[in-house]
Design a protein around this motif. Structure first.
Motif, PDB file in Angstrom:
ATOM      1  N   HIS A   1       0.964  -1.110  -0.022  1.00 12.39           N
ATOM      2  CA  HIS A   1       0.418  -0.278   0.012  1.00 12.39           C
ATOM      3  C   HIS A   1       0.187   1.502   0.003  1.00 12.39           C
ATOM      4  CE1 HIS A   1      -3.764   1.858   1.050  1.00 12.39           C
ATOM      5  NE2 HIS A   1      -2.384   2.660   1.299  1.00 12.39           N
ATOM      6  N   ILE A   2       0.763   2.035  -0.666  1.00 16.94           N
ATOM      7  CA  ILE A   2       1.073   3.748  -0.721  1.00 16.94           C
ATOM      8  C   ILE A   2       0.594   4.692  -1.354  1.00 16.94           C
ATOM      9  CG2 ILE A   2       1.633   2.973  -3.823  1.00 16.94           C
ATOM     10  CD1 ILE A   2       4.663   4.338  -2.514  1.00 16.94           C
ATOM     11  N   THR A   3       0.811   6.062  -0.228  1.00 14.38           N
ATOM     12  CA  THR A   3       0.071   7.046  -1.167  1.00 14.38           C
ATOM     13  C   THR A   3       1.017   8.121  -1.094  1.00 14.38           C
ATOM     14  OG1 THR A   3      -1.381   6.522   0.737  1.00 14.38           O
ATOM     15  CG2 THR A   3      -1.447   8.840   0.376  1.00 14.38           C
ATOM     16  N   ILE A   4       0.992   8.879  -1.647  1.00  7.19           N
ATOM     17  CA  ILE A   4       2.079  10.073  -1.665  1.00  7.19           C
ATOM     18  C   ILE A   4       1.199  11.513  -2.474  1.00  7.19           C
ATOM     19  CG2 ILE A   4       3.384   8.057  -3.100  1.00  7.19           C
ATOM     20  CD1 ILE A   4       2.957   9.405  -5.540  1.00  7.19           C
ATOM     21  N   MET A   5       1.411  12.735  -2.142  1.00  9.52           N
ATOM     22  CA  MET A   5       1.298  13.513  -2.519  1.00  9.52           C
ATOM     23  C   MET A   5       2.571  14.664  -3.115  1.00  9.52           C
ATOM     24  SD  MET A   5      -0.648  16.434  -0.244  1.00  9.52           S
ATOM     25  CE  MET A   5      -1.186  17.842  -0.651  1.00  9.52           C
ATOM     26  N   GLY A   6       2.044  15.073  -4.689  1.00 11.22           N
ATOM     27  CA  GLY A   6       3.042  15.757  -4.806  1.00 11.22           C
ATOM     28  C   GLY A   6       1.838  16.800  -6.753  1.00 11.22           C
ATOM     29  N   ARG A   7       2.590  16.700  -7.372  1.00 13.32           N
ATOM     30  CA  ARG A   7       2.465  17.457  -8.273  1.00 13.32           C
ATOM     31  C   ARG A   7       2.785  17.245  -9.525  1.00 13.32           C
ATOM     32  NH1 ARG A   7       0.416  23.002  -6.824  1.00 13.32           N
ATOM     33  NH2 ARG A   7       1.328  23.084  -5.351  1.00 13.32           N
TER      34      ARG A   7
ATOM     35  N   ARG B   1      -1.175   1.155  -5.095  1.00 10.65           N
ATOM     36  CA  ARG B   1      -0.302   0.141  -5.131  1.00 10.65           C
ATOM     37  C   ARG B   1       0.958   0.080  -5.902  1.00 10.65           C
ATOM     38  NH1 ARG B   1      -3.481  -2.866  -8.126  1.00 10.65           N
ATOM     39  NH2 ARG B   1      -1.822  -4.488  -9.524  1.00 10.65           N
ATOM     40  N   LEU B   2       2.616  -0.596  -5.069  1.00  8.00           N
ATOM     41  CA  LEU B   2       3.333  -0.599  -6.078  1.00  8.00           C
ATOM     42  C   LEU B   2       3.592  -1.631  -7.014  1.00  8.00           C
ATOM     43  CD1 LEU B   2       6.183   0.962  -6.488  1.00  8.00           C
ATOM     44  CD2 LEU B   2       7.113  -0.190  -4.661  1.00  8.00           C
ATOM     45  N   GLU B   3       3.806  -1.377  -8.288  1.00  4.84           N
ATOM     46  CA  GLU B   3       4.100  -2.586  -8.694  1.00  4.84           C
ATOM     47  C   GLU B   3       5.188  -2.071  -9.933  1.00  4.84           C
ATOM     48  OE1 GLU B   3       1.493  -3.718 -12.510  1.00  4.84           O
ATOM     49  OE2 GLU B   3       0.146  -4.289 -10.589  1.00  4.84           O
ATOM     50  N   MET B   4       5.807  -3.368  -9.830  1.00  5.94           N
ATOM     51  CA  MET B   4       7.226  -3.313 -10.616  1.00  5.94           C
ATOM     52  C   MET B   4       6.475  -3.883 -12.243  1.00  5.94           C
ATOM     53  SD  MET B   4       9.313  -2.213  -8.301  1.00  5.94           S
ATOM     54  CE  MET B   4      10.817  -2.307  -8.994  1.00  5.94           C
ATOM     55  N   ARG B   5       7.837  -3.718 -13.201  1.00  2.70           N
ATOM     56  CA  ARG B   5       7.198  -4.514 -14.319  1.00  2.70           C
ATOM     57  C   ARG B   5       8.932  -4.395 -15.292  1.00  2.70           C
ATOM     58  NH1 ARG B   5       6.314  -1.163 -19.081  1.00  2.70           N
ATOM     59  NH2 ARG B   5       5.884   0.798 -17.651  1.00  2.70           N
ATOM     60  N   ASP B   6       8.536  -5.463 -15.340  1.00 10.21           N
ATOM     61  CA  ASP B   6       9.776  -6.108 -15.928  1.00 10.21           C
ATOM     62  C   ASP B   6       9.267  -5.795 -17.834  1.00 10.21           C
ATOM     63  OD1 ASP B   6      11.587  -6.833 -14.337  1.00 10.21           O
ATOM     64  OD2 ASP B   6      10.648  -8.416 -13.981  1.00 10.21           O
ATOM     65  N   TRP B   7      10.639  -5.114 -18.936  1.00  6.45           N
ATOM     66  CA  TRP B   7      10.558  -4.952 -19.738  1.00  6.45           C
ATOM     67  C   TRP B   7      11.744  -4.625 -20.306  1.00  6.45           C
ATOM     68  CZ3 TRP B   7      12.213   0.024 -22.061  1.00  6.45           C
ATOM     69  CH2 TRP B   7      12.264   1.327 -21.006  1.00  6.45           C
ATOM     70  N   THR B   8      11.526  -5.054 -22.084  1.00  4.59           N
ATOM     71  CA  THR B   8      12.870  -4.696 -23.023  1.00  4.59           C
ATOM     72  C   THR B   8      12.964  -3.995 -23.997  1.00  4.59           C
ATOM     73  OG1 THR B   8      12.782  -7.305 -22.681  1.00  4.59           O
ATOM     74  CG2 THR B   8      14.268  -6.509 -24.192  1.00  4.59           C
ATOM     75  N   ASP B   9      14.063  -2.635 -24.011  1.00  3.52           N
ATOM     76  CA  ASP B   9      14.012  -1.202 -24.191  1.00  3.52           C
ATOM     77  C   ASP B   9      14.554  -1.866 -26.247  1.00  3.52           C
ATOM     78  OD1 ASP B   9      16.831  -2.223 -24.531  1.00  3.52           O
ATOM     79  OD2 ASP B   9      17.351  -0.429 -23.230  1.00  3.52           O
ATOM     80  N   LYS B  10      14.987  -1.297 -26.645  1.00  4.66           N
ATOM     81  CA  LYS B  10      14.566  -0.821 -28.206  1.00  4.66           C
ATOM     82  C   LYS B  10      16.052  -1.722 -28.314  1.00  4.66           C
ATOM     83  CE  LYS B  10      12.236   2.938 -29.484  1.00  4.66           C
ATOM     84  NZ  LYS B  10      12.123   4.045 -29.655  1.00  4.66           N
ATOM     85  N   GLU B  11      16.950  -1.642 -27.510  1.00  2.00           N
ATOM     86  CA  GLU B  11      18.532  -2.480 -27.703  1.00  2.00           C
ATOM     87  C   GLU B  11      18.558  -4.120 -27.602  1.00  2.00           C
ATOM     88  OE1 GLU B  11      18.320   1.056 -26.350  1.00  2.00           O
ATOM     89  OE2 GLU B  11      18.010   1.942 -28.293  1.00  2.00           O
ATOM     90  N   GLY B  12      17.712  -3.925 -26.458  1.00  2.00           N
ATOM     91  CA  GLY B  12      17.237  -5.526 -26.686  1.00  2.00           C
ATOM     92  C   GLY B  12      17.575  -6.166 -24.867  1.00  2.00           C
ATOM     93  N   ASN B  13      18.339  -4.695 -23.224  1.00  2.00           N
ATOM     94  CA  ASN B  13      18.179  -4.412 -22.684  1.00  2.00           C
ATOM     95  C   ASN B  13      17.058  -4.955 -21.765  1.00  2.00           C
ATOM     96  OD1 ASN B  13      20.811  -3.764 -23.440  1.00  2.00           O
ATOM     97  ND2 ASN B  13      20.243  -1.821 -23.363  1.00  2.00           N
ATOM     98  N   LYS B  14      17.074  -5.529 -20.797  1.00  2.00           N
ATOM     99  CA  LYS B  14      16.283  -5.675 -19.920  1.00  2.00           C
ATOM    100  C   LYS B  14      16.572  -4.791 -19.424  1.00  2.00           C
ATOM    101  CE  LYS B  14      15.655 -10.569 -19.922  1.00  2.00           C
ATOM    102  NZ  LYS B  14      14.838 -11.515 -20.239  1.00  2.00           N
TER     103      LYS B  14
END
Length: 166
Positions: free
Chosen positions: A4-10, A77-90
């Motif tokens: 659970h996460i709560t933040i306040m900002g602009r 909620r905080l979620e971590m997402r794995d993805w691959t960039d254009k150069e193939g780096n994770k």
């Protein structure tokens, strides 16, 4: 487990509303959150830039009522997402999946551009000091439709201390 996460900002830019292939609304935006401390050398206060994603009605609400520079309070909620960039780096990205969003300022305060004041929506109000630190924890009840009068559970007490429940 608890996530659970709560933040306040602009908001750093206007929220971006998109639709999935099946028509589900999804809004993405970034929130600049000031750190609570200032560097010892008297330098500028640092900020963290946090990516957020809101789905369905919450995403539509944010897209409709929030713009760049507005103070927002997000809860989710905080979620971590794995993805691959254009150069193939994770790569790994952290983002908040928004469950609720609230105004952190009033419309009048955001137009002035330099006040963090307090704002409200549907009876929930939030305040802060000049650094944007929130006032005591707000009530995270549901919000009413725009223009609807907020329900009140409060009754006025006489100035007699004997009537106080504590």
């Amino acid at each position: 487990m608890l996530n659970h996460i709560t933040i306040m900002g602009r908001l750093t830019r206007d929220p971006e509303l998109r639709r999935t292939g099946s028509g589900v609304a999804v809004t993405s935006f970034r929130v600049a959150v000031d750190r609570d401390f200032q560097p010892k050398d008297g330098g500028e206060r640092k900020a963290d830039f946090i990516d957020c994603v809101a789905w369905r009605q919450t995403g539509e609400f944010i897209s409709k009522y929030f713009t760049k520079g507005r103070m927002i309070v997000v809860d989710g909620r905080l979620e971590m997402r794995d993805w691959t960039d254009k150069e193939g780096n994770k790569r790994t990205s952290a983002e908040i999946i928004v469950a609720n969003a609230y105004f952190g300022d009033s419309k009048r305060d955001s137009e002035g551009g330099n006040s963090y004041g307090s704002g409200s929506y549907g009876g929930n109000s939030y305040g802060g000091n000049s650094y944007g630190n929130p006032a005591p924890a707000p009530s995270y009840g549901s919000y009413a439709a725009p223009g609807a009068a907020p329900a009140s559970d409060f009754a006025m007490l006489e100035d007699d201390d004997a009537q106080l429940p504590f």
